[in-house]
Design an enzyme around this catalytic site. Structure first.
Site, short mmCIF file in Angstrom:
data_model
loop_
_atom_site.label_atom_id
_atom_site.label_comp_id
_atom_site.label_asym_id
_atom_site.label_seq_id
_atom_site.Cartn_x
_atom_site.Cartn_y
_atom_site.Cartn_z
N LYS A 19 0.84 -1.20 0.00
CA LYS A 19 0.00 0.00 0.00
C LYS A 19 0.87 1.25 0.00
O LYS A 19 0.70 2.15 -0.83
CB LYS A 19 -0.88 0.00 1.26
N LYS A 116 -17.82 -5.20 -6.34
CA LYS A 116 -17.47 -6.19 -5.32
C LYS A 116 -17.27 -7.59 -5.87
O LYS A 116 -18.02 -8.05 -6.72
CB LYS A 116 -18.55 -6.23 -4.25
N ILE A 439 -26.96 13.18 5.51
CA ILE A 439 -26.92 11.75 5.84
C ILE A 439 -26.21 11.48 7.17
O ILE A 439 -26.29 10.39 7.71
CB ILE A 439 -26.28 10.96 4.68
N SER A 441 -22.59 12.50 8.43
CA SER A 441 -21.26 13.02 8.72
C SER A 441 -21.00 14.33 7.99
O SER A 441 -21.53 14.56 6.90
CB SER A 441 -20.20 11.99 8.33
N CYS A 524 -7.17 -0.61 2.28
CA CYS A 524 -7.39 -1.77 3.15
C CYS A 524 -8.40 -1.40 4.22
O CYS A 524 -8.56 -0.23 4.55
CB CYS A 524 -6.09 -2.16 3.84
N CYS A 651 -26.45 3.20 0.88
CA CYS A 651 -25.75 3.93 -0.18
C CYS A 651 -25.40 3.06 -1.37
O CYS A 651 -24.26 2.72 -1.57
CB CYS A 651 -24.51 4.63 0.34
N GLU A 673 -28.91 6.37 -2.37
CA GLU A 673 -28.07 6.96 -3.40
C GLU A 673 -28.83 6.93 -4.72
O GLU A 673 -29.48 5.96 -5.02
CB GLU A 673 -26.78 6.14 -3.55
N HIS A 702 -19.65 11.74 -4.03
CA HIS A 702 -18.44 10.97 -4.33
C HIS A 702 -17.47 11.77 -5.19
O HIS A 702 -16.35 11.32 -5.44
CB HIS A 702 -18.82 9.65 -5.01
N1 GLN Z 1 -24.18 8.27 8.63
C1 GLN Z 1 -23.08 7.84 7.83
C2 GLN Z 1 -22.33 9.07 7.31
O1 GLN Z 1 -22.95 10.02 7.01
C3 GLN Z 1 -23.51 6.98 6.67
C4 GLN Z 1 -22.35 6.49 5.89
C5 GLN Z 1 -22.67 5.42 4.86
O2 GLN Z 1 -23.78 5.32 4.41
N2 GLN Z 1 -21.71 4.64 4.48
O3 GLN Z 1 -21.14 9.06 7.19
ZN ZN Z 2 -24.19 6.14 2.26
#
Ligand code: GLN
Ligand code: ZN
Length: 764
Positions: A19, A116, A439, A441, A524, A651, A673, A702
């Site tokens: 990495k 994935k 959402i 964060s 990772c 998401c 999403e 993103h």
């Molecule tokens: N509540 C989380 C955030 O906003 C949701 C993250 C996610 O869906 N992976 O970071």
């Molecule tokens: Zn999400």
């Protein structure tokens, strides 16, 4: 004599050497030669260690600079046309351009899609095919690896993704329509050239992998298997070990038995060894049977005595033609338990990482060949581990088990149906039409990271840490107020990772220092280990949420991670069925939800981004999974009053298969999403008549791009074509932690503005 082998070793390095080397190379801090040296050293260490441990066959081709499917594309010269422009000076840089869009040389380009790898958290680069696809042979990346391996052993086995799986995983990408199966004849010819080349190199076996055999396959794909292997095996001196993993294949045994290959590898971990009882009726003892008896995807020490008992029957039948190996590549395991300095000794004796698993394979093989006395000491240690774990108080908690046994259906049921709750919530909250929210964060700034780090290393005390995080929460609330969002969040500054954070505060979870597993490229993850009954010591998020709520007249959402996601992103116990672990986690979350509500938090979001990810590969197993996953979510969330609004978030954007289960979660609001799919996926919700409220993501987080008000408004108006206005929320795609405030602030301002305008237009 039975033989031992490993399907593949982790290539990231015990201390993530690859990495760091990759990232330095991409930043042009080191040369390609230096990168190659790091790679060669990792391979050398891996092979030497396997050899020293007594593994009979060394595996070539398990190393990759980014991804093994992409390696196969390079080997077959399958490169999308757009990469031809601004070609890099060398093959490896072009390889990186396909994987990530850029490299130290060559122009920037849109990378290939990544997705994935079956039901793992590993991601591969999706091959792109055109109608007139030609296949070639380019061994430049592989050749040095083979040469290096030859200096260590004459017994070499090549790991190679098989033609049918390779084709299956790729995508048609051409203006002209075609069926990728039409490419099979050309592809099989190219594989013949690969086999010829490997044969010339002195490779004796090819571990040719067809993991799609563990899926539900239609006749066209099954015929493709028959056709490919009939042709491939007829025309080569090299021995083919047809390799499957991640699930049972006994529904296809009759067909597989007819293939003229020289050996078959079964993953007997994924199916609890049920196939082993059947296999000898189909697979002749004159051919090799490789049994994947050491789990390549989890971290528990092998119960050697039980494995030996499982193997008795096939040992008698296959004799010298029996091989023992890992269930799948050890790519999905952390590297070396010996690196761990902080794990509790009791727990540590229950575990095995890749290095230890290699030893287990060697031990089992020695016991099969020379009798149990040959591994007396190892057997004793394994027995001791089994016994201590069964009795351990850190594993078994009577209270949790009792509570689990007493769960009733009523606990999984909200007091009223959504129709009634909707009315109660409307009166209680009086949110506007097209209510805006986020959402969870907000940007993880350096200040936040620094505060968490200083606290962990005890440079600051608890009170100082609390103050630092409160300061972040205050800023996040002020920002949201001034942007004008309707439902606020506290911003998750206290969390480094949405699963780790909860694991750290729950009993039954352990954390490693170096338990890294490759997710994609140089990235990772370090999943927590669920080793015991799960319970909550004390409230986890309540103080932060309460503090956030105290700063605003508006509603602040509580923010939790759901049971399925906590399970999916952890190494889980194998001594309990998944539904029970999920319910234990759900009970802990239920207490948290109820505590939040009691403290005045009446909008609570329980994220389930991994809901889709855990869906089993086989249709026949999906219903059972969906049942426990939905049940666990409901157990976590159903204990609240009608006027408490439960949100969830997922998401990804493929809902077709699971929409009815999503409805059964009975969350009052779901955010998803969708901004990249132009709202088309809402068709699924529309067709299904999804009854509850829904917030399709209208800002693609993103990318650093800031969407304009017009764009967001357009998406909202589109969304209103599918979802009744009263049911629609307005929010970004996902959490904003990877963005900066400079991006987030204007984007959210535009989002709020767009909601305002859409409200006016749509209600006019
Ligand atoms: N509540 C989380 C955030 O906003 C949701 C993250 C996610 O869906 N992976 O970071
Ligand atoms: Zn999400």
């Amino acid at each position: 004599m039975a033989q031992s082998h490993v399907l593949g070793l982790p290539r990231i390095g015990a201390k993530r050497e690859l990495k760091f080397a990759l990232e330095k190379y991409w930043r042009k801090d080191i040369s390609q030669t230096e990168l190659q040296q790091v790679a060669a050293k990792i391979r050398q260490t891996n092979w030497q260690s396997a050899k020293d441990k007594g593994i009979d066959w060394l595996t070539v081709g398990d190393f990759s600079f980014y991804d093994q499917v992409l390696d196969t594309s390079i080997l077959l010269e399958v490169t999308p046309e757009r990469f031809e422009q601004g070609l890099a000076d060398n093959l490896l840089d072009n390889y990186f351009r396909i994987a990530r869009g850029s490299a130290p040389s060559g122009s920037q380009v849109q990378p290939s899609e990544m997705t994935k790898w079956f039901n793992t958290n590993y991601h591969y680069i999706v091959p792109e095919f055109k109608k007139e696809q030609q296949f070639g042979l380019n061994t430049a990346l592989l050749q040095p690896q083979i040469e290096q391996a030859k200096t260590l052993s004459k017994h070499l086995k090549m790991q190679l993704i098989g033609p049918v799986t390779y084709l299956f995983l790729g995508k048609e990408r051409d203006s002209a329509e075609f069926d990728k199966l039409s490419l099979l004849p050309g592809l099989v010819k190219a594989y013949q050239s690969i086999l010829d080349y490997l044969n010339q190199q002195g490779i004796q076996w090819v571990q040719i992998e067809e993991p799609i055999l563990a899926l539900d396959l239609d006749d066209a794909w099954l015929n493709a298997i028959t056709q490919s292997y009939t042709e491939l095996a007829a025309d080569t001196d090299i021995q083919l070990l047809l390799t499957t993993y991640f699930g049972r294949i006994d529904d296809k045994f009759d067909r597989i038995a007819e293939l003229p290959v020289d050996g078959l590898h079964l993953d007997v971990i994924a199916d609890g060894a049920a196939q082993l009882k059947l296999v000898k009726e189909y697979w002749p003892s004159s051919k090799v049977l490789s049994v994947g008896i050491v789990n390549g995807r989890n971290i528990w020490r092998n119960e050697l005595r039980r494995s030996l008992a499982t193997l008795q029957d096939v040992k008698q039948h296959y004799g010298d033609n029996l091989w023992l190996g890992s269930s799948c590549s050890l790519l999905h395991s952390p590297v070396d338990l010996n690196s761990e300095q902080k794990l509790d000794d009791e727990l540590k004796q229950w575990l095995a990482f890749a290095e230890q698993k290699v030893t287990e394979i060697a031990h089992l093989t020695a016991a099969i060949n020379q009798g149990e006395t040959a591994i007396k000491e190892a057997l004793e240690l394994s027995d001791k581990a089994v016994a201590s774990r069964a009795e351990s108080e850190v594993v078994n908690n009577r209270k949790v088990q009792q509570r689990l046994a007493n769960i009733t259906d009523i606990q999984r049921q909200r007091a009223s149906e959504f129709e009634q709750r909707k009315v109660a919530q409307k009166n209680h909250f009086n949110f506007p039409l097209l209510a805006t929210t986020t959402i969870g964060s907000f940007p993880q700034t350096d200040t936040i990271r620094q505060a968490r780090k200083s606290y962990k290393s005890q440079q600051i005390n608890q009170a100082e840490y609390t103050q630092a995080i409160q300061q972040e929460i205050r800023q996040a609330i002020e920002e949201q107020e001034s942007i004008g969002l309707d439902v606020l969040v506290h911003g998750e500054a206290e969390r480094n990772d949405m699963v780790e954070y909860f694991g750290e505060q729950l009993n039954g979870f352990a954390f490693t220092q170096f338990g890294w597993v490759q997710s994609y490229g140089s990235r990772c993850v370090k999943p927590p280990i669920i080793y015991g009954d799960v319970w909550r010591k004390q409230p986890i998020t309540v103080e932060w949420s309460k503090y956030a709520q105290s700063l605003s007249e508006k509603k602040v959402k509580g923010m939790l991670t759901g049971p399925t996601t906590i399970l999916a992103w952890s190494f889980e116990r194998e001594d309990l069925p998944a539904y029970q672990i999920a319910d234990q986690v759900a009970l802990a979350l239920r207490d948290e939800v109820i505590d939040l509500e009691a403290n005045g938090i009446d909008v609570i979001q329980v994220d389930e981004p991994a809901f889709r990810e855990l869906l089993p590969l086989r249709k026949s197993e999906q219903a059972a999974y969906l049942e426990w996953s939905v049940n666990a979510f409901r157990l976590a969330t159903a204990g609240v009053k009608d006027t408490t609004q439960i949100h969830t978030h997922m998401c990804y954007s493929e809902f077709n298969e699971v929409i009815d289960s999503i409805a059964r979660l009975d969350a009052d609001v779901i955010t998803i999403e969708s901004s990249r799919s132009d709202m088309e996926l809402l068709q699924t919700f529309n067709d299904f008549k999804y009854p509850n409220e829904i917030g399709p993501g209208v800002y693609d987080i993103h990318s650093p791009r800031i969407p304009t008000t017009e764009e967001v408004e357009k998406l909202l108006i589109q969304a209103a074509n599918y979802i009744p206005l009263e049911q629609l929320w307005v929010n970004p795609d996902c959490g904003l932690k990877t963005r900066t405030w400079e991006q987030v602030r204007p984007a959210l301002q535009n989002l709020v503005e767009a909601a305002k305008e859409a409200r006016e237009k749509l209600t006019a």
